[in-house]
Design a protein around this motif. Structure first.
Motif, PDB file in Angstrom:
ATOM      1  N   GLU A 110      -3.047   0.238  15.566  1.00 26.37           N
ATOM      2  CA  GLU A 110      -3.041   0.888  14.138  1.00 26.37           C
ATOM      3  C   GLU A 110      -2.784   0.056  13.070  1.00 26.37           C
ATOM      4  OE1 GLU A 110       0.106   3.866  13.856  1.00 26.37           O
ATOM      5  OE2 GLU A 110      -1.186   5.114  12.468  1.00 26.37           O
TER       6      GLU A 110
ATOM      7  N   THR B 257      -0.681  -0.484  10.239  1.00 21.86           N
ATOM      8  CA  THR B 257       0.619   0.009   9.549  1.00 21.86           C
ATOM      9  C   THR B 257       0.724   0.208   8.232  1.00 21.86           C
ATOM     10  OG1 THR B 257       1.489  -2.002   9.443  1.00 21.86           O
ATOM     11  CG2 THR B 257       2.001  -0.626  11.827  1.00 21.86           C
ATOM     12  N   LYS B 258      -0.166  -0.158   7.363  1.00 25.82           N
ATOM     13  CA  LYS B 258      -0.304  -0.042   5.976  1.00 25.82           C
ATOM     14  C   LYS B 258      -1.065   1.183   5.726  1.00 25.82           C
ATOM     15  CE  LYS B 258      -0.649  -5.149   4.098  1.00 25.82           C
ATOM     16  NZ  LYS B 258       0.122  -5.207   3.001  1.00 25.82           N
ATOM     17  N   ASN B 259      -1.907   1.410   6.655  1.00 31.12           N
ATOM     18  CA  ASN B 259      -2.929   2.829   6.315  1.00 31.12           C
ATOM     19  C   ASN B 259      -2.810   3.614   7.725  1.00 31.12           C
ATOM     20  OD1 ASN B 259      -4.197   2.257   3.661  1.00 31.12           O
ATOM     21  ND2 ASN B 259      -4.598   0.449   4.709  1.00 31.12           N
TER      22      ASN B 259
ATOM     23  N   ARG C 286      -4.483  -6.057  14.677  1.00 29.66           N
ATOM     24  CA  ARG C 286      -3.338  -5.536  15.590  1.00 29.66           C
ATOM     25  C   ARG C 286      -4.236  -5.161  16.794  1.00 29.66           C
ATOM     26  NH1 ARG C 286       0.511  -1.429  14.727  1.00 29.66           N
ATOM     27  NH2 ARG C 286       2.202  -1.858  16.332  1.00 29.66           N
TER      28      ARG C 286
ATOM     29  N   GLU D  24       6.503  -9.089   7.485  1.00 27.68           N
ATOM     30  CA  GLU D  24       6.127  -9.503   6.249  1.00 27.68           C
ATOM     31  C   GLU D  24       5.978  -8.548   5.225  1.00 27.68           C
ATOM     32  OE1 GLU D  24       2.043 -10.514   7.668  1.00 27.68           O
ATOM     33  OE2 GLU D  24       2.418 -12.397   8.132  1.00 27.68           O
TER      34      GLU D  24
ATOM     35  N   GLY E 198       5.130  -5.735   2.631  1.00 29.30           N
ATOM     36  CA  GLY E 198       4.147  -4.959   2.449  1.00 29.30           C
ATOM     37  C   GLY E 198       3.436  -4.794   4.076  1.00 29.30           C
ATOM     38  N   GLN E 199       4.050  -5.254   4.936  1.00 28.92           N
ATOM     39  CA  GLN E 199       3.351  -4.789   6.390  1.00 28.92           C
ATOM     40  C   GLN E 199       3.224  -3.295   6.618  1.00 28.92           C
ATOM     41  OE1 GLN E 199       5.137  -7.572   9.441  1.00 28.92           O
ATOM     42  NE2 GLN E 199       4.228  -5.951  11.129  1.00 28.92           N
ATOM     43  N   PHE E 200       4.215  -2.463   6.106  1.00 28.30           N
ATOM     44  CA  PHE E 200       4.012  -1.332   6.477  1.00 28.30           C
ATOM     45  C   PHE E 200       3.744  -0.640   5.166  1.00 28.30           C
ATOM     46  CE2 PHE E 200       6.862  -3.085   9.591  1.00 28.30           C
ATOM     47  CZ  PHE E 200       6.401  -2.707  10.797  1.00 28.30           C
ATOM     48  N   SER E 201       3.223   0.678   5.206  1.00 28.75           N
ATOM     49  CA  SER E 201       2.940   1.283   3.988  1.00 28.75           C
ATOM     50  C   SER E 201       4.338   1.852   3.106  1.00 28.75           C
ATOM     51  CB  SER E 201       2.239   2.728   4.308  1.00 28.75           C
ATOM     52  OG  SER E 201       2.653   3.311   5.426  1.00 28.75           O
ATOM     53  N   GLU E 202       4.357   2.085   1.907  1.00 30.42           N
ATOM     54  CA  GLU E 202       5.299   2.332   1.152  1.00 30.42           C
ATOM     55  C   GLU E 202       5.349   3.800   0.907  1.00 30.42           C
ATOM     56  OE1 GLU E 202       5.803   0.479  -2.573  1.00 30.42           O
ATOM     57  OE2 GLU E 202       7.773   1.510  -2.955  1.00 30.42           O
TER      58      GLU E 202
ATOM     59  N   SER F 159      -1.572   5.152  20.694  1.00 31.00           N
ATOM     60  CA  SER F 159      -2.480   4.727  19.396  1.00 31.00           C
ATOM     61  C   SER F 159      -1.672   3.846  18.504  1.00 31.00           C
ATOM     62  CB  SER F 159      -2.929   6.084  18.739  1.00 31.00           C
ATOM     63  OG  SER F 159      -1.753   6.614  17.926  1.00 31.00           O
TER      64      SER F 159
ATOM     65  N   ARG G 103      -0.196  13.344  14.834  1.00 31.36           N
ATOM     66  CA  ARG G 103       0.492  12.659  15.955  1.00 31.36           C
ATOM     67  C   ARG G 103       1.863  12.926  16.023  1.00 31.36           C
ATOM     68  NH1 ARG G 103      -1.429   6.795  15.378  1.00 31.36           N
ATOM     69  NH2 ARG G 103      -0.558   7.323  13.248  1.00 31.36           N
TER      70      ARG G 103
ATOM     71  N   GLY H  90      10.983 -10.821  11.315  1.00 30.32           N
ATOM     72  CA  GLY H  90       9.810 -11.214  11.611  1.00 30.32           C
ATOM     73  C   GLY H  90       8.677 -10.220  10.908  1.00 30.32           C
TER      74      GLY H  90
ATOM     75  N   VAL I  27       0.818  -1.018  -0.007  1.00 25.49           N
ATOM     76  CA  VAL I  27       0.065  -0.101  -0.045  1.00 25.49           C
ATOM     77  C   VAL I  27       0.787   1.267   0.203  1.00 25.49           C
ATOM     78  CG1 VAL I  27      -1.688   1.222   1.324  1.00 25.49           C
ATOM     79  CG2 VAL I  27      -1.705  -1.264   1.158  1.00 25.49           C
TER      80      VAL I  27
ATOM     81  N   ILE J 266       2.689 -13.085  14.771  1.00 27.27           N
ATOM     82  CA  ILE J 266       3.698 -13.538  14.148  1.00 27.27           C
ATOM     83  C   ILE J 266       4.828 -14.001  14.835  1.00 27.27           C
ATOM     84  CG2 ILE J 266       5.287 -12.992  12.207  1.00 27.27           C
ATOM     85  CD1 ILE J 266       3.167 -11.039  11.132  1.00 27.27           C
TER      86      ILE J 266
END
Lengths: 283, 177
Positions: free
Chosen positions: B74, B76-78, B86, A125, A127-131, B70, A29, A123, A17, B139
């Motif tokens: 969250e 983490t993709k959005n 989560r 995956e 795509g686990q975090f936004s790009e 927070s 934040r 540990g 994403v 995981i």
């Protein structure tokens, strides 16, 4: 093959994403203290293993490195392909510069593989975090000299800072794979920055206006890559400025000082923006 | 059934829903057979993910207090968006920790804010294995990496991790740290 590829058309599978700096900075934040004259939490925010959230923060940064490597690969590949071989004037680039970009693309491809394996080890995956696509956006200029400034000096300069931080993290944590891999990738990044510095000087040797424009562009990109002060000399910044390795890569002390000042400004601007947003939201 | 209160009732900096947080917590509490009143406080001013659980006494009707930054809830993709997955893992871990604190053999456990990083991670791993057996999907490699960061990148540490992950009914003094 198509030339001048827009950021929206980058090929990714459904795991990824994408986001951008505008969305990132719209997040009201903050991980650092935003009160005026208050240093956050009374402690360093530097990414070290003794932080309570060390592993999670390292995973997030490692994922950022991996997608950054993908974009660096795409950027170097585009520069090798987008411009015709010539004497460096106009929209042409010397053939030897093309070869350097091809070599860099090869390096970045290896970095992507290494970073993906390190992410797996930690540990994470894919795509686990936004790009954040800001790195590729810096590689989309129509002027090859601006690409050298934006990608090889600003982006790869950031990579030097990040890899140095992660290498130290691995060293302190006793993670043999992380320390080893970051050290090897760091050596490549120093080379990439050096290539950019050398080519920028060479191609603009007889065109001071073009050189000045490129260096100005680099400053804009450097400030963007500070990510609101996430990188900087201040202990509030998770990632430090790797002065020694930047020196090896061809940055002058004055240039690094200028980057440090921009990082500081970016941090203060970010804190002010967050403070205003939180006051407006009444929290 | 537990009574559950979530603050803030309305979020302004993140797209979270207090009712959804309460609903997830209620479901988890039922699975853990916890009937205590539960108070949840979410700090939406920071994207970090620190969290803690406390109980106001060791009695069976003690109030459980969960505090989360927070980032612990969250997607983490959005960023700034809520993640059900989560939230289940974070709230589940905190409820397990609170449930441990209600046991006599956790009476010596320091408050969460006084735990060392190693103690915190060992307890987290002990919770992680139980979350997996509850049917959630932590995981394991993440927990293993956290554990190695605190205890060392060695085979004997991995063996200890495997034992903790597979354990049930441990007391505070059974946890390394």
């Amino acid at each position: 093959m198509r030339q001048f590829f827009p950021v929206d058309d980058l090929a990714r599978d459904e795991r990824f994403v994408q986001t951008n700096m505008a969305k990132r900075m719209a997040d009201s934040r903050s991980a650092v203290g935003v009160k005026k004259s208050a240093k956050s939490r009374g402690a360093s925010n530097r990414l070290t293993p003794d932080r309570h959230d060390a592993s999670e923060a390292a995973r997030s940064l490692m994922h950022g490195i991996m997608v950054g490597e993908i974009q660096a690969l795409e950027g170097a590949g585009r520069t090798a392909h987008d411009f015709a071989a010539g004497d460096g004037s106009g929209d042409t680039i010397p053939f030897e510069l093309k070869l350097d970009m091809a070599r860099q693309a090869w390096d970045e491809a290896r970095h992507v593989e290494i970073s993906a394996k390190l992410s797996d080890w930690m540990g994470t995956e894919l795509g686990q975090f936004s790009e954040n696509t800001v790195l590729f956006e810096a590689a989309c200029s129509n002027d090859p000299v601006l690409r050298l400034a934006g990608v090889n000096r600003a982006l790869e300069g950031l990579a030097i800072d990040v890899f140095t931080q992660m290498k130290e993290f691995g060293q302190l944590a006793g993670d043999p794979f992380l320390e080893f891999c970051e050290d090897w990738m760091l050596a490549d990044e120093v080379t990439h920055v050096k290539m950019g510095s050398d080519w920028l000087r060479k191609v603009t040797e007889n065109d001071p206006d073009r050189r000045a424009k490129a260096l100005e562009f680099q400053q804009v990109v450097d400030k963007l890559f500070s990510f609101g002060g996430a990188r900087g000399d201040s202990d509030e910044s998770p990632i430090g400025l790797a002065r020694r390795f930047r020196e090896l890569a061809g940055f002058t002390d004055d240039e690094v000082d200028t980057i440090a000042e921009m990082d500081h400004d970016a941090l203060e601007e970010r804190k002010a923006a967050v403070r205003l947003a939180q006051e407006a939201a009444g929290v | 059934m537990s009574t559950i209160a979530v603050t803030p009732e309305r979020f302004t900096l993140v797209a979270y829903d207090a009712d959804r947080i309460a609903e997830i917590t209620r479901g988890l509490a039922e699975r853990l057979q916890l009937t205590n009143p539960i108070v949840i406080e979410v700090d939406e001013r920071t994207p970090l993910g620190k969290m803690s659980a406390s109980v106001d006494s060791a009695s069976s009707d003690a109030t459980i207090r969960l505090q989360l930054e927070s980032g612990a809830l969250e997607d983490t993709k959005n960023l700034t968006n809520f993640s059900d997955t989560r939230a289940h893992l974070s709230l589940g871990r905190l409820l397990l920790r609170a449930s441990d604190r209600l046991r006599d053999d956790f009476a010596d456990a320091p408050p969460d804010r006084d735990l060392t990083n190693a103690q915190n991670t060992a307890w987290k791993v002990y919770c992680g294995g139980r979350l997996e057996r509850l049917g959630l999907a932590p995981i394991q490699q993440q927990y293993r990496y956290d554990f190695r960061n605190r205890f060392g990148f060695r085979d004997d540490v991995d063996t200890l991790f495997d034992r903790l992950w597979a354990s049930e009914n441990l007391g505070w003094h059974d946890l390394p740290g």
